[in-house]
Design a protein around this motif. Structure first.
Motif, PDB file in Angstrom:
ATOM      1  N   GLY A  41     -11.675 -10.573   2.460  1.00 43.71           N
ATOM      2  CA  GLY A  41     -10.243 -10.427   2.695  1.00 43.71           C
ATOM      3  C   GLY A  41      -9.684 -11.397   3.710  1.00 43.71           C
ATOM      4  N   HIS A  42     -10.495 -12.312   4.205  1.00 44.81           N
ATOM      5  CA  HIS A  42     -10.039 -13.284   5.203  1.00 44.81           C
ATOM      6  C   HIS A  42      -9.002 -14.211   4.567  1.00 44.81           C
ATOM      7  CE1 HIS A  42     -10.112 -16.549   8.139  1.00 44.81           C
ATOM      8  NE2 HIS A  42     -10.757 -15.736   8.962  1.00 44.81           N
ATOM      9  N   PRO A  43      -7.936 -14.554   5.300  1.00 45.21           N
ATOM     10  CA  PRO A  43      -6.895 -15.409   4.712  1.00 45.21           C
ATOM     11  C   PRO A  43      -7.396 -16.767   4.240  1.00 45.21           C
ATOM     12  CG  PRO A  43      -6.555 -15.082   7.087  1.00 45.21           C
ATOM     13  CD  PRO A  43      -7.563 -14.083   6.651  1.00 45.21           C
ATOM     14  N   LEU A  44      -8.441 -17.292   4.854  1.00 43.66           N
ATOM     15  CA  LEU A  44      -8.991 -18.570   4.412  1.00 43.66           C
ATOM     16  C   LEU A  44      -9.931 -18.433   3.220  1.00 43.66           C
ATOM     17  CD1 LEU A  44      -9.715 -20.359   7.822  1.00 43.66           C
ATOM     18  CD2 LEU A  44      -7.806 -20.739   6.230  1.00 43.66           C
ATOM     19  N   MET A  45     -10.154 -17.169   2.785  1.00 47.65           N
ATOM     20  CA  MET A  45     -11.012 -16.927   1.626  1.00 47.65           C
ATOM     21  C   MET A  45     -10.202 -16.517   0.397  1.00 47.65           C
ATOM     22  SD  MET A  45     -14.072 -17.718   2.516  1.00 47.65           S
ATOM     23  CE  MET A  45     -15.089 -16.984   1.221  1.00 47.65           C
ATOM     24  N   LEU A  76     -21.842   2.520  -0.035  1.00 43.85           N
ATOM     25  CA  LEU A  76     -20.447   2.101  -0.086  1.00 43.85           C
ATOM     26  C   LEU A  76     -20.347   0.598  -0.307  1.00 43.85           C
ATOM     27  CD1 LEU A  76     -18.814   4.098   2.873  1.00 43.85           C
ATOM     28  CD2 LEU A  76     -19.028   4.770   0.472  1.00 43.85           C
ATOM     29  N   SER A  77     -19.391   0.204  -1.138  1.00 39.09           N
ATOM     30  CA  SER A  77     -19.124  -1.213  -1.335  1.00 39.09           C
ATOM     31  C   SER A  77     -18.418  -1.766  -0.099  1.00 39.09           C
ATOM     32  CB  SER A  77     -18.239  -1.421  -2.564  1.00 39.09           C
ATOM     33  OG  SER A  77     -16.932  -0.914  -2.312  1.00 39.09           O
ATOM     34  N   ARG A  78     -18.315  -3.085  -0.026  1.00 44.05           N
ATOM     35  CA  ARG A  78     -17.585  -3.687   1.092  1.00 44.05           C
ATOM     36  C   ARG A  78     -16.133  -3.199   1.116  1.00 44.05           C
ATOM     37  NH1 ARG A  78     -17.828  -8.390   4.331  1.00 44.05           N
ATOM     38  NH2 ARG A  78     -19.691  -9.151   3.282  1.00 44.05           N
ATOM     39  N   TYR A  79     -15.515  -3.101  -0.086  1.00 47.47           N
ATOM     40  CA  TYR A  79     -14.135  -2.625  -0.147  1.00 47.47           C
ATOM     41  C   TYR A  79     -14.035  -1.194   0.378  1.00 47.47           C
ATOM     42  CZ  TYR A  79     -13.009  -6.693  -3.065  1.00 47.47           C
ATOM     43  OH  TYR A  79     -12.818  -7.967  -3.535  1.00 47.47           O
ATOM     44  N   GLU A  80     -15.015  -0.360   0.017  1.00 44.59           N
ATOM     45  CA  GLU A  80     -14.992   1.034   0.469  1.00 44.59           C
ATOM     46  C   GLU A  80     -15.231   1.121   1.974  1.00 44.59           C
ATOM     47  OE1 GLU A  80     -16.421   3.744  -3.281  1.00 44.59           O
ATOM     48  OE2 GLU A  80     -17.926   2.465  -2.316  1.00 44.59           O
ATOM     49  N   ARG A  81     -16.069   0.263   2.485  1.00 41.04           N
ATOM     50  CA  ARG A  81     -16.300   0.259   3.929  1.00 41.04           C
ATOM     51  C   ARG A  81     -15.025  -0.148   4.678  1.00 41.04           C
ATOM     52  NH1 ARG A  81     -22.460  -2.071   4.876  1.00 41.04           N
ATOM     53  NH2 ARG A  81     -23.458  -0.788   3.282  1.00 41.04           N
ATOM     54  N   ASP A 135     -13.376  -5.061   9.128  1.00 42.27           N
ATOM     55  CA  ASP A 135     -13.898  -6.182   8.343  1.00 42.27           C
ATOM     56  C   ASP A 135     -14.891  -5.772   7.266  1.00 42.27           C
ATOM     57  OD1 ASP A 135     -15.968  -5.365   9.933  1.00 42.27           O
ATOM     58  OD2 ASP A 135     -16.195  -7.248  11.015  1.00 42.27           O
ATOM     59  N   GLY A 136     -15.080  -4.463   7.075  1.00 35.64           N
ATOM     60  CA  GLY A 136     -16.035  -4.015   6.063  1.00 35.64           C
ATOM     61  C   GLY A 136     -17.476  -4.007   6.539  1.00 35.64           C
ATOM     62  N   GLN A 137     -17.725  -4.397   7.783  1.00 38.68           N
ATOM     63  CA  GLN A 137     -19.060  -4.380   8.356  1.00 38.68           C
ATOM     64  C   GLN A 137     -19.130  -3.252   9.380  1.00 38.68           C
ATOM     65  OE1 GLN A 137     -20.286  -8.286   9.695  1.00 38.68           O
ATOM     66  NE2 GLN A 137     -19.033  -9.279   8.149  1.00 38.68           N
ATOM     67  N   LEU A 138     -20.152  -2.434   9.258  1.00 36.65           N
ATOM     68  CA  LEU A 138     -20.199  -1.201  10.048  1.00 36.65           C
ATOM     69  C   LEU A 138     -20.994  -1.404  11.333  1.00 36.65           C
ATOM     70  CD1 LEU A 138     -20.723   1.320   7.113  1.00 36.65           C
ATOM     71  CD2 LEU A 138     -18.598   0.436   8.082  1.00 36.65           C
ATOM     72  N   PHE A 152     -23.317   8.177  10.118  1.00 32.30           N
ATOM     73  CA  PHE A 152     -23.725   7.578   8.845  1.00 32.30           C
ATOM     74  C   PHE A 152     -22.512   7.474   7.917  1.00 32.30           C
ATOM     75  CE2 PHE A 152     -26.002   8.291   4.591  1.00 32.30           C
ATOM     76  CZ  PHE A 152     -26.207   6.927   4.418  1.00 32.30           C
ATOM     77  N   ALA A 153     -22.232   6.271   7.459  1.00 31.44           N
ATOM     78  CA  ALA A 153     -21.066   6.030   6.588  1.00 31.44           C
ATOM     79  C   ALA A 153     -21.404   6.396   5.150  1.00 31.44           C
ATOM     80  CB  ALA A 153     -20.631   4.575   6.685  1.00 31.44           C
TER      81      ALA A 153
END
Length: 432
Positions: free
Chosen positions: A46-50, A372-377, A395-398, A420-421
């Motif tokens: 989801g980064h603007p440069l991506m 969980l997917s990155r989007y779900e995270r 950022d989707g990283q836990l 626990f996510a």
């Protein structure tokens, strides 16, 4: 391998999953890829440069971006002729944009990652390679005091003991990432360091091939890490981590030693965490002696004693109350400075122990849990924010902040606050 933020090992795992893509080099030196083309889609981060538009715009400006790096190269005593020779015909490898946002540590559970990397075949091969290279391992272990089994585990996971080092030209990969995507400043430094490696004669450009992130050699050095840690152990005048095993093992050991490896200490212990444990203590910032952890109810499976109860460790509980806990010592932190992903460091430690003759982890993982997917995270983090919990950057990283926020939310709804996510936590947040 990097003393800052390292994604090389993540890239290698992705490479292991997509072998066969390959790259062919034409007689003119330009690169023709046989790998899949860029999907044309925006990155999962989801980064603007991506975004797809940002990637296309940056790719169109690639030649100008590379030329803009020339003054920085000149400050590193790289000649204009050497710069032109290295960059002539370079084109961006946009497939890297897809790979950059699909890193395995962020899309697999800890247990899936261990299943992928700590296999019977890799354990057996590792034991054979340790025996085959015993003299070199003896010399390196004497010189640096770093456990040979950990070095062999890194070797085995990063390149399958030198057989899968990656085939992307490092200059092209780092040039791409220096000009396109979300980490351009970081990879500009990597690109310039790669130019220096070639200019200094340590490794020829045609041998400087590796993962999509630019990691190369049998234990996957990033170019800046090579400059800092690589060792000419056999004193042949070159620091060769591609073809010289003495340099490979010594350079890997030198990195671990310099970032805090303690000779004679293990990396950590599997422990049983009681159901009523205060999981707020499961945090990298909370270090207690092993004796103190015992006083708080943690035990090794089978009530095995801790060999050095005065050693200090922190508690890692990747699956909360549903899975094993691990008390991580200073050497685990040293491995994480090689690669900052907990799943990676856990795999390195476990593979080293298994090659040494150790057993599998005793406790079961919650394989019934959907990862969980990155989007779900990212959604989970946004929902926690809406509930007033501090999770840092969504950022989707836990990381530690997200785990702490999950614990607070779980406590507020009467669940065991283990951080626990899980999919059930996400559902609970969605319903509020």
């Amino acid at each position: 391998m990097s003393s800052r933020t390292r994604i090389a090992g993540l890239a290698v795992v992705g490479m292991l999953l997509t072998m066969g893509q390959g790259l062919a080099q034409s007689a003119t030196g330009s690169i023709t890829s046989r790998s899949p083309e860029w999907s044309g889609e925006s990155g999962a981060s989801g980064h603007p440069l991506m975004t797809s538009d940002a990637i296309r715009t940056a790719a169109a400006n690639f030649d100008s971006c590379i030329e803009g790096l020339w003054p920085l190269a000149a400050r590193r005593n790289i000649s204009r002729a050497a710069f032109d020779a290295a960059t002539a015909g370079l084109t961006p490898d946009l497939r890297i944009m897809d790979l950059m946002d699909a890193q395995p540590e962020f899309t697999k559970s800890s247990w899936d990652y261990l299943d992928l990397l700590v296999t019977d075949a890799r354990i057996e091969k590792g034991r054979a390679m340790l025996a085959q290279n015993k003299t070199t391992f003896d010399a390196v272990e004497r010189a640096y005091g770093v456990d040979r089994y950990v070095i062999a585990a890194i070797w085995g996971i990063e390149s399958n003991f030198g057989t899968l080092g990656g085939d992307r030209p490092v200059l092209r990969s780092t040039a791409t990432l220096a000009c396109v995507g979300r980490r351009q400043p970081y990879f500009s430094d990597e690109f310039l360091a790669a130019l220096e490696i070639v200019a200094h004669g340590d490794i020829k450009a045609d041998r400087l091939r590796g993962s999509w992130a630019g990691a190369f050699g049998q234990t996957q050095f990033m170019p800046t890490a090579f400059k800092k840690w690589a060792i000419d152990f056999d004193r042949d005048g070159r620091r060769d981590v591609v073809d010289d095993l003495a340099d490979v093992f010594a350079s890997t050991a030198n990195h671990l030693k310099k970032v805090g490896w303690v000779t004679g200490q293990t990396w950590g212990y599997e422990v049983v965490v009681p159901a009523d444990f205060n999981f707020a203590l499961a945090d990298r910032q909370t270090e207690l002696s092993l004796h103190e952890w015992e006083r708080r109810g943690l035990r090794r499976p089978g009530d095995q004693p801790f060999p050095r109860p005065s050693d200090h460790a922190y508690l890692l509980a990747p699956a909360g109350i549903q899975g094993p806990g691990f008390l991580m010592l200073g050497n685990f932190r040293a491995i994480m400075k090689y690669n900052p992903a907990e799943a990676y460091a856990l795999a390195i430690g476990h593979l080293a122990d298994r090659m040494r003759g150790g057993e599998r982890f005793v406790q079961a993982w919650p394989r019934y849990e959907r990862v969980l997917s990155r989007y779900e995270r990212a959604e989970l983090q946004q929902l926690l924010l809406r509930q007033g919990f501090d999770i840092g950057n969504p950022d989707g990283q836990l990381g530690g902040k997200t785990r702490a926020a999950i614990r607070q939310f779980q406590a507020s709804i009467g669940q065991v606050p283990d951080g626990f996510a899980s999919a059930s936590v996400l559902e609970q947040l969605r319903s509020r």
